[in-house]
Scaffold this motif. Structure first.
Motif, PDB file in Angstrom:
ATOM      1  N   ASP A  43      89.871 -27.576 107.250  1.00 41.48           N
ATOM      2  CA  ASP A  43      90.490 -26.786 106.186  1.00 41.48           C
ATOM      3  C   ASP A  43      89.773 -25.440 106.102  1.00 41.48           C
ATOM      4  N   ARG A  83      93.904 -34.683  99.440  1.00 45.52           N
ATOM      5  CA  ARG A  83      94.733 -33.489  99.273  1.00 45.52           C
ATOM      6  C   ARG A  83      96.073 -33.635  99.984  1.00 45.52           C
ATOM      7  N   THR A 117      83.558 -31.662 102.222  1.00 45.07           N
ATOM      8  CA  THR A 117      84.534 -30.738 101.673  1.00 45.07           C
ATOM      9  C   THR A 117      83.873 -29.915 100.570  1.00 45.07           C
ATOM     10  N   GLY A 118      83.874 -28.618 100.749  1.00 48.08           N
ATOM     11  CA  GLY A 118      83.218 -27.736  99.783  1.00 48.08           C
ATOM     12  C   GLY A 118      81.738 -28.015  99.659  1.00 48.08           C
ATOM     13  N   GLN A 169      89.528 -23.215 103.816  1.00 48.63           N
ATOM     14  CA  GLN A 169      88.827 -22.895 102.573  1.00 48.63           C
ATOM     15  C   GLN A 169      87.677 -23.844 102.286  1.00 48.63           C
ATOM     16  N   TRP A 170      87.886 -25.130 102.498  1.00 47.83           N
ATOM     17  CA  TRP A 170      86.909 -26.127 102.074  1.00 47.83           C
ATOM     18  C   TRP A 170      86.094 -26.716 103.225  1.00 47.83           C
ATOM     19  N   GLY A 171      86.382 -26.327 104.437  1.00 43.39           N
ATOM     20  CA  GLY A 171      85.706 -26.909 105.586  1.00 43.39           C
ATOM     21  C   GLY A 171      86.471 -28.115 106.093  1.00 43.39           C
ATOM     22  N   GLU A 172      86.672 -29.096 105.225  1.00 46.23           N
ATOM     23  CA  GLU A 172      87.512 -30.252 105.523  1.00 46.23           C
ATOM     24  C   GLU A 172      88.292 -30.631 104.277  1.00 46.23           C
ATOM     25  N   GLN A 173      89.444 -31.231 104.465  1.00 41.59           N
ATOM     26  CA  GLN A 173      90.199 -31.785 103.353  1.00 41.59           C
ATOM     27  C   GLN A 173      90.361 -33.278 103.562  1.00 41.59           C
ATOM     28  N   TYR A 196      86.926 -33.907  93.964  1.00 41.27           N
ATOM     29  CA  TYR A 196      86.786 -33.506  95.357  1.00 41.27           C
ATOM     30  C   TYR A 196      87.026 -34.653  96.336  1.00 41.27           C
TER      31      TYR A 196
END
Length: 501
Positions: free
Chosen positions: A435, A474, A405-406, A437-441, A470
């Motif tokens: 996700d 979420r 994520t991110g 925005q983040w690739g995965e949440q 992180y």
């Protein structure tokens, strides 16, 4: 080979009980060997030849054991199948394996006969009662062996299907040499003895119950007492009796035993070996067993393709959260998943294994077999972990379960451990969902305790105080149950299917 060891026990201690199946007449080593020989001759009379796949879909019973040992002895390939498989899954396994022979319960005959036309290789379906007098069925067959097959460690003995978490299940080919290497390694590491008595509560269609537990006892010349299924109250009563020295189970079974006894502690310190495997042992169970049972559980690590690889020591530190040290004859290393360069102690990477116990490949899938091994023969386990400076290994989840994520790595077990500290969490599983925005949440599925209450915001705040931002889920989803396989291992692939849009 390990069958030769059982045959020696039939000469050295013919009258000693080998298998004491609850509700049945105990079977001595002498009777076991004679019945296995007769069963092998019976199979050959049906037309079973070396290399034929002999599928068995029976509940835990004596005929299952006789068929298992006899099929291997005559050079056939034994294929154990979960008796709970519905017809669609059974058809897949029988078709994929091209099984020539099937033993199944009589009550399933009508359903199985409906799919036989779509299984041209299945020429020998046999329907039996699991509690029938097996000796009567095979009693007419000679009790002496026919022409013995040459001992060949490369001869395939079993086909065990993987759980299929990333694709359709694959048939892992286990050789005579694989079985012998693994069981001899475990005997050295766990100190199996002839005077051991094993309380066997595991299913027989899985490597844990069949190879690690049953083979272990028979190879040692010990006695295995088998319960047809796991009943926590019955198991606890038997364990408390002082009659047993060895017990093997999975965390879900240990949890039920612990829940029964935590308000009335039971001293089980007379058991010299209690193991946990097939899934990670939660920390609270590790410490709970010490408090309630006066026992430190021995956690170990294995897989369908290898049997056992790592184990905490029989004598020495059994470290919480760790799967211990490589077994005798087993090599292990942690590598960078991208470059496969060995990593130093303390760094997380993929665990790779090498040894004589490692399977020969996947049935009719040369591409998958090639993907499973490095050029220099190491098995890619697909598990992430690290090696401590003193050689102990700690797993960090499946590589496919790693959440990015991110651009940052999140290891689900770390988040799950934090969640389990919350008083309202009975069980949990953490997965990654796509996700934008983040690739995965990070998403947490939680089974709440009946006597406690919590909401998503409270769970998030709880994690935020214990984890980097992180890593905090979420999304938190409360569920009644988590998808699991027959041994209680959570199937995260199914969880992703239901929770990820």
């Amino acid at each position: 080979m390990f069958l030769d060891t059982i045959a020696r026990h039939s000469l050295d201690q013919a009258d000693k009980v080998a298998i004491d199946f609850s509700g049945a007449i105990p079977v001595s080593y002498g009777a076991l060997t004679q019945t296995v020989i007769r069963t092998g001759n019976y199979l050959q009379s049906l037309g079973v030849k070396p290399g034929d796949r002999v599928a068995v879909q029976l509940p835990k019973c004596l005929p299952f054991i006789y068929l298992h040992l006899a099929a291997i002895e005559i050079g056939a390939i034994f294929l154990p199948l979960n008796p709970a498989y519905p017809m669609a899954e059974l058809r897949y396994f029988l078709a994929d394996s091209a099984a020539r022979c099937l033993f199944a319960e009589s009550q399933k005959q009508a359903d199985i006969e409906l799919i036989l036309l779509k299984l041209p290789n299945l020429e020998l379906p046999v329907f039996i009662s699991a509690d029938e007098d097996w000796k009567s069925r095979v009693g007419a067959y000679a009790s002496d062996r026919g022409t013995p097959l040459p001992s060949d460690p490369d001869q395939t003995a079993m086909m065990l299907y993987t759980s299929g978490t990333t694709s359709r299940p694959k048939g892992a080919l286990i050789t005579q040499g694989n079985l012998t290497a693994n069981i001899e390694s475990l005997h050295q590491a766990w100190g199996w003895r002839q005077d051991d008595r094993l309380l066997h509560v595991l299913p027989l269609f899985h490597v844990h119950g069949l190879v690690v537990a049953l083979h272990g006892a028979l190879h040692a010349g010990a006695t295995a007492f088998l319960l047809p299924s796991f009943d926590a109250a019955a198991a606890l009563e038997l364990l408390s009796s002082g009659r047993f020295s060895v017990f093997m189970a999975v965390p879900t079974m240990h949890r039920r035993l612990f829940q029964l006894a935590q308000h009335r502690p039971v001293d089980l310190s007379h058991l010299r070996l209690m193991t946990s495997g097939s899934d990670r042992l939660p920390d609270d169970l590790f410490f709970g067993y010490q408090e309630v049972f006066n026992v430190t559980l021995l956690e170990r690590y294995g897989m369908t393709e290898t049997g056992m690889n790592l184990s905490n020591p029989l004598h020495g530190e059994r470290r919480v959260g760790s799967v211990g040290l490589p077994l005798p004859g087993v090599s292990a290393r942690i590598v960078d998943p991208a470059t496969e360069t060995p990593l130093p102690a303390g760094e997380i990477g993929e665990l790779q294994i090498k040894g004589a116990h490692v399977f020969k490949g996947y049935w009719r899938q040369p591409e998958k077999t090639a993907e499973a091994f490095t050029d220099d023969g190491w098995l890619r386990t697909g598990d992430l972990g690290l090696r401590e400076p003193d050689g102990y290994y700690t797993l960090k989840g499946r590589a496919k379960d790693l959440i990015i994520t991110g651009g940052l790595n999140v290891y689900p077990p770390e988040v799950e451990l934090a969640l389990m500290d919350h008083p309202a969490v009975a069980a949990c599983a953490v997965i990654g969902c796509p996700d934008a925005q983040w690739g995965e949440q990070v998403v947490a599925a939680i089974i709440p305790r009946a006597d406690a209450a919590a909401d998503e915001a409270e769970i998030s705040d709880f994690c935020r105080a214990r984890l980097a931002a992180y890593k905090v889920p979420r999304r938190v989803v409360f569920v009644d149950k988590l998808p699991a396989n027959a041994l209680g291992k959570i199937q995260k692939s199914k969880l992703r299917e239901s929770l990820c849009d």
